[in-house]
Design a protein around this motif. Structure first.
Motif, PDB file in Angstrom:
ATOM      1  N   ALA A 221      -6.310 -13.991  -1.856  1.00 15.31           N
ATOM      2  CA  ALA A 221      -5.004 -14.133  -2.504  1.00 15.31           C
ATOM      3  C   ALA A 221      -4.123 -15.134  -1.772  1.00 15.31           C
ATOM      4  CB  ALA A 221      -4.315 -12.778  -2.572  1.00 15.31           C
ATOM      5  N   ALA A 222      -4.278 -15.223  -0.459  1.00 16.30           N
ATOM      6  CA  ALA A 222      -3.462 -16.155   0.316  1.00 16.30           C
ATOM      7  C   ALA A 222      -3.698 -17.597  -0.104  1.00 16.30           C
ATOM      8  CB  ALA A 222      -3.761 -15.993   1.803  1.00 16.30           C
ATOM      9  N   GLU A 223      -4.923 -17.907  -0.507  1.00 18.87           N
ATOM     10  CA  GLU A 223      -5.236 -19.291  -0.878  1.00 18.87           C
ATOM     11  C   GLU A 223      -4.510 -19.721  -2.147  1.00 18.87           C
ATOM     12  OE1 GLU A 223      -6.822 -20.942   1.425  1.00 18.87           O
ATOM     13  OE2 GLU A 223      -6.846 -19.006   2.450  1.00 18.87           O
ATOM     14  N   ASP A 224      -4.142 -18.763  -2.986  1.00 18.50           N
ATOM     15  CA  ASP A 224      -3.429 -19.077  -4.227  1.00 18.50           C
ATOM     16  C   ASP A 224      -1.921 -18.902  -4.080  1.00 18.50           C
ATOM     17  OD1 ASP A 224      -5.846 -19.558  -5.576  1.00 18.50           O
ATOM     18  OD2 ASP A 224      -6.096 -17.431  -6.015  1.00 18.50           O
ATOM     19  N   ALA A 225      -1.467 -18.569  -2.890  1.00 21.99           N
ATOM     20  CA  ALA A 225      -0.045 -18.314  -2.655  1.00 21.99           C
ATOM     21  C   ALA A 225       0.566 -19.402  -1.784  1.00 21.99           C
ATOM     22  CB  ALA A 225       0.137 -16.955  -1.978  1.00 21.99           C
ATOM     23  N   GLU A 226       1.868 -19.534  -1.855  1.00 25.44           N
ATOM     24  CA  GLU A 226       2.559 -20.417  -0.920  1.00 25.44           C
ATOM     25  C   GLU A 226       2.758 -19.717   0.417  1.00 25.44           C
ATOM     26  OE1 GLU A 226       6.814 -22.669  -0.995  1.00 25.44           O
ATOM     27  OE2 GLU A 226       5.397 -23.108  -2.594  1.00 25.44           O
ATOM     28  N   LEU A 227       2.797 -18.394   0.349  1.00 23.54           N
ATOM     29  CA  LEU A 227       3.032 -17.595   1.543  1.00 23.54           C
ATOM     30  C   LEU A 227       2.499 -16.191   1.281  1.00 23.54           C
ATOM     31  CD1 LEU A 227       4.620 -17.809   4.306  1.00 23.54           C
ATOM     32  CD2 LEU A 227       6.516 -16.714   3.112  1.00 23.54           C
ATOM     33  N   LEU A 228       1.819 -15.606   2.278  1.00 21.54           N
ATOM     34  CA  LEU A 228       1.354 -14.227   2.184  1.00 21.54           C
ATOM     35  C   LEU A 228       2.119 -13.393   3.195  1.00 21.54           C
ATOM     36  CD1 LEU A 228      -0.719 -12.124   1.071  1.00 21.54           C
ATOM     37  CD2 LEU A 228      -2.167 -12.744   3.020  1.00 21.54           C
ATOM     38  N   VAL A 229       2.617 -12.239   2.757  1.00 17.77           N
ATOM     39  CA  VAL A 229       3.423 -11.376   3.609  1.00 17.77           C
ATOM     40  C   VAL A 229       2.721 -10.028   3.748  1.00 17.77           C
ATOM     41  CG1 VAL A 229       5.698 -10.369   3.999  1.00 17.77           C
ATOM     42  CG2 VAL A 229       5.489 -12.522   2.733  1.00 17.77           C
ATOM     43  N   LEU A 230       2.588  -9.553   4.986  1.00 21.21           N
ATOM     44  CA  LEU A 230       1.940  -8.280   5.272  1.00 21.21           C
ATOM     45  C   LEU A 230       2.837  -7.436   6.170  1.00 21.21           C
ATOM     46  CD1 LEU A 230      -1.672  -9.529   6.160  1.00 21.21           C
ATOM     47  CD2 LEU A 230      -0.866  -8.688   3.935  1.00 21.21           C
ATOM     48  N   GLY A 231       2.673  -6.126   6.075  1.00 18.69           N
ATOM     49  CA  GLY A 231       3.403  -5.232   6.943  1.00 18.69           C
ATOM     50  C   GLY A 231       2.638  -4.961   8.215  1.00 18.69           C
ATOM     51  N   SER A 232       3.381  -4.777   9.309  1.00 21.45           N
ATOM     52  CA  SER A 232       2.767  -4.316  10.535  1.00 21.45           C
ATOM     53  C   SER A 232       2.701  -2.799  10.472  1.00 21.45           C
ATOM     54  CB  SER A 232       3.592  -4.746  11.749  1.00 21.45           C
ATOM     55  OG  SER A 232       4.757  -3.938  11.833  1.00 21.45           O
ATOM     56  N   ARG A 233       2.289  -2.175  11.560  1.00 25.75           N
ATOM     57  CA  ARG A 233       2.234  -0.721  11.585  1.00 25.75           C
ATOM     58  C   ARG A 233       3.361  -0.128  12.416  1.00 25.75           C
ATOM     59  NH1 ARG A 233      -3.617   1.316  13.009  1.00 25.75           N
ATOM     60  NH2 ARG A 233      -3.215   0.109  14.899  1.00 25.75           N
TER      61      ARG A 233
ATOM     62  N   ASP B  18       0.812  -1.219   0.000  1.00 29.03           N
ATOM     63  CA  ASP B  18       0.000   0.000   0.000  1.00 29.03           C
ATOM     64  C   ASP B  18       0.842   1.265   0.000  1.00 29.03           C
ATOM     65  OD1 ASP B  18       0.998   0.203   2.573  1.00 29.03           O
ATOM     66  OD2 ASP B  18      -0.907  -0.179   3.567  1.00 29.03           O
ATOM     67  N   GLY B  19       2.158   1.121  -0.173  1.00 35.98           N
ATOM     68  CA  GLY B  19       3.034   2.278  -0.241  1.00 35.98           C
ATOM     69  C   GLY B  19       3.551   2.757   1.097  1.00 35.98           C
ATOM     70  N   SER B  20       3.069   2.200   2.197  1.00 33.02           N
ATOM     71  CA  SER B  20       3.516   2.611   3.531  1.00 33.02           C
ATOM     72  C   SER B  20       4.898   2.025   3.826  1.00 33.02           C
ATOM     73  CB  SER B  20       2.523   2.125   4.578  1.00 33.02           C
ATOM     74  OG  SER B  20       2.494   0.706   4.597  1.00 33.02           O
TER      75      SER B  20
ATOM     76  N   GLU C  30       5.813   0.185   6.284  1.00 26.54           N
ATOM     77  CA  GLU C  30       5.710  -1.212   6.700  1.00 26.54           C
ATOM     78  C   GLU C  30       5.457  -2.145   5.520  1.00 26.54           C
ATOM     79  OE1 GLU C  30       4.130   1.336   8.009  1.00 26.54           O
ATOM     80  OE2 GLU C  30       1.974   1.032   8.201  1.00 26.54           O
ATOM     81  N   SER C  31       4.683  -1.705   4.539  1.00 23.03           N
ATOM     82  CA  SER C  31       4.446  -2.585   3.389  1.00 23.03           C
ATOM     83  C   SER C  31       5.689  -2.664   2.513  1.00 23.03           C
ATOM     84  CB  SER C  31       3.235  -2.119   2.583  1.00 23.03           C
ATOM     85  OG  SER C  31       3.522  -1.018   1.759  1.00 23.03           O
ATOM     86  N   ARG C  32       6.488  -1.596   2.482  1.00 23.85           N
ATOM     87  CA  ARG C  32       7.747  -1.658   1.728  1.00 23.85           C
ATOM     88  C   ARG C  32       8.724  -2.623   2.402  1.00 23.85           C
ATOM     89  NH1 ARG C  32       6.792   4.009   1.020  1.00 23.85           N
ATOM     90  NH2 ARG C  32       8.195   4.546   2.745  1.00 23.85           N
ATOM     91  N   ALA C  33       8.762  -2.596   3.751  1.00 20.41           N
ATOM     92  CA  ALA C  33       9.602  -3.559   4.467  1.00 20.41           C
ATOM     93  C   ALA C  33       9.124  -4.983   4.214  1.00 20.41           C
ATOM     94  CB  ALA C  33       9.592  -3.247   5.966  1.00 20.41           C
ATOM     95  N   ALA C  34       7.796  -5.171   4.174  1.00 13.97           N
ATOM     96  CA  ALA C  34       7.236  -6.492   3.891  1.00 13.97           C
ATOM     97  C   ALA C  34       7.609  -6.943   2.484  1.00 13.97           C
ATOM     98  CB  ALA C  34       5.716  -6.461   4.052  1.00 13.97           C
ATOM     99  N   ALA C  35       7.581  -6.013   1.514  1.00 18.36           N
ATOM    100  CA  ALA C  35       7.941  -6.367   0.136  1.00 18.36           C
ATOM    101  C   ALA C  35       9.398  -6.789   0.042  1.00 18.36           C
ATOM    102  CB  ALA C  35       7.656  -5.190  -0.792  1.00 18.36           C
ATOM    103  N   GLU C  36      10.277  -6.088   0.752  1.00 15.52           N
ATOM    104  CA  GLU C  36      11.696  -6.468   0.738  1.00 15.52           C
ATOM    105  C   GLU C  36      11.891  -7.838   1.379  1.00 15.52           C
ATOM    106  OE1 GLU C  36      14.193  -5.095  -0.672  1.00 15.52           O
ATOM    107  OE2 GLU C  36      13.434  -3.110  -1.224  1.00 15.52           O
ATOM    108  N   TRP C  37      11.213  -8.082   2.512  1.00 20.58           N
ATOM    109  CA  TRP C  37      11.327  -9.394   3.155  1.00 20.58           C
ATOM    110  C   TRP C  37      10.787 -10.476   2.229  1.00 20.58           C
ATOM    111  CZ3 TRP C  37       8.693 -13.704   4.477  1.00 20.58           C
ATOM    112  CH2 TRP C  37       9.255 -14.536   5.431  1.00 20.58           C
TER     113      TRP C  37
END
Length: 293
Positions: free
Chosen positions: A89-101, A10-12, A14-21
């Motif tokens: 989306a999680a059901e079609d993924a092997e893993l779902l990654v989300l950012g905290s706040r 979402d551009g925040s 925390e979501s950028r950190a989640a994308a890198e992880w």
């Protein structure tokens, strides 16, 4: 369809950190990375803001490709309610990654309402990544005492219910440790039934017998996984008390914390569980929540 590591974007910070992880995890798993930008139905934003929102996923994807050569990265935007889209989306993924706040007053996650709902409903593992999380944070300090991406990974921390073990949770932790070339630190906390407390006051030596029994139980539960993952070193920790405090404390020296969530649906919704809830909110490392039956 090819499984992916999917990340909510979402551009925040925390979501950028989640994308890198998620990108690092996708490389470890040799899987494509999917960036998913969910746009909540709302009045159309001003033109400059709308352009920024449209370009954000593609710019993020390009940056990840540059930092992780060879990683396949796709991105898409979907209109809808974030918790509904991400759970699907999680059901079609092997893993779902989300950012905290980010970090709260107690030094841990501030998990938003969307993250809580997705964790409680998703059937696939969900990883929560705090804002500011960096690759170096997952590694042991270098000789100067500074965490470095060039050193070995810190252990994978596993919360184990040795009385009711769940294969999906344990296997996830061992597989993650194997990918990282590191160890599993397995923590098992146990509580005495109330009627034992009075008896132990008269015969305190019986407490040590229970300690040994519980420790042996943890060893028994982990034995098949030691055999399946012989290259993964295991450190066992069994103690009387709730494991949540110990897990939170140990998270500061871990690359990943793995806990379970019982799949349980009723008219009042799904439940995360007190220990997992505490770890999600106060861990200093990314937290993987693995659903089990």
């Amino acid at each position: 369809m090819t499984r992916t590591v999917t990340v909510g974007l979402d551009g925040s910070p925390e979501s950028r950190a989640a994308a890198e992880w998620a990108a690092r995890e996708a490389v470890l798993r040799s899987l494509p990375l999917r960036l998913l930008h969910v746009r909540r139905p709302a009045p159309a934003p001003a033109a400059p803001q709308a352009e920024a929102w449209r370009s954000m996923p593609s710019e993020t994807a390009e940056g990840l490709r540059l930092r992780h050569p060879g990683l396949e990265v796709t991105h898409e935007q979907i209109d809808g309610l974030p918790y509904e889209v991400l759970t699907s989306a999680a059901e079609d993924a092997e893993l779902l990654v989300l950012g905290s706040r980010g970090l709260g007053a107690l030094g841990g996650f501030l998990v938003g309402s969307v993250g809580l709902v997705v964790v409680a409903r998703a059937g696939q593992p969900v990883v929560l990544v705090r804002a500011g999380e960096q690759a170096a944070d997952e590694h042991e300090p270098d000789p100067a005492g500074i965490p470095s991406a060039g050193t070995a990974y810190r252990p994978v921390l596993l919360g184990v219910d040795a009385d009711r073990p769940h294969d999906a949770v344990i296997e996830f932790a061992f597989a993650e440790a194997q990918r990282r070339g590191t160890s599993v630190r397995a923590v098992h906390g146990w509580a005495l039934p109330p009627y034992y407390v009075y008896g132990l006051a008269a015969a305190p030596e019986a407490y040590h017998d229970i300690e040994r029994e519980q420790a042996a139980n943890l060893t028994r539960v982990l034995a098949p996984w030691r055999a399946k993952f012989p290259e993964v070193r295991v450190v066992e920790e069994s103690f009387g008390g709730s494991p949540s405090v110990r897990l939170v404390e140990a998270s500061a020296e871990s690359s990943l914390v793995v806990v379970g969530r019982r799949t349980r649906r009723n008219p009042l919704g799904s439940h995360i569980g007190a220990i997992t809830h505490a770890v999600m909110h106060h861990s200093a490392a990314p937290v993987a929540v693995v659903a089990h039956g």
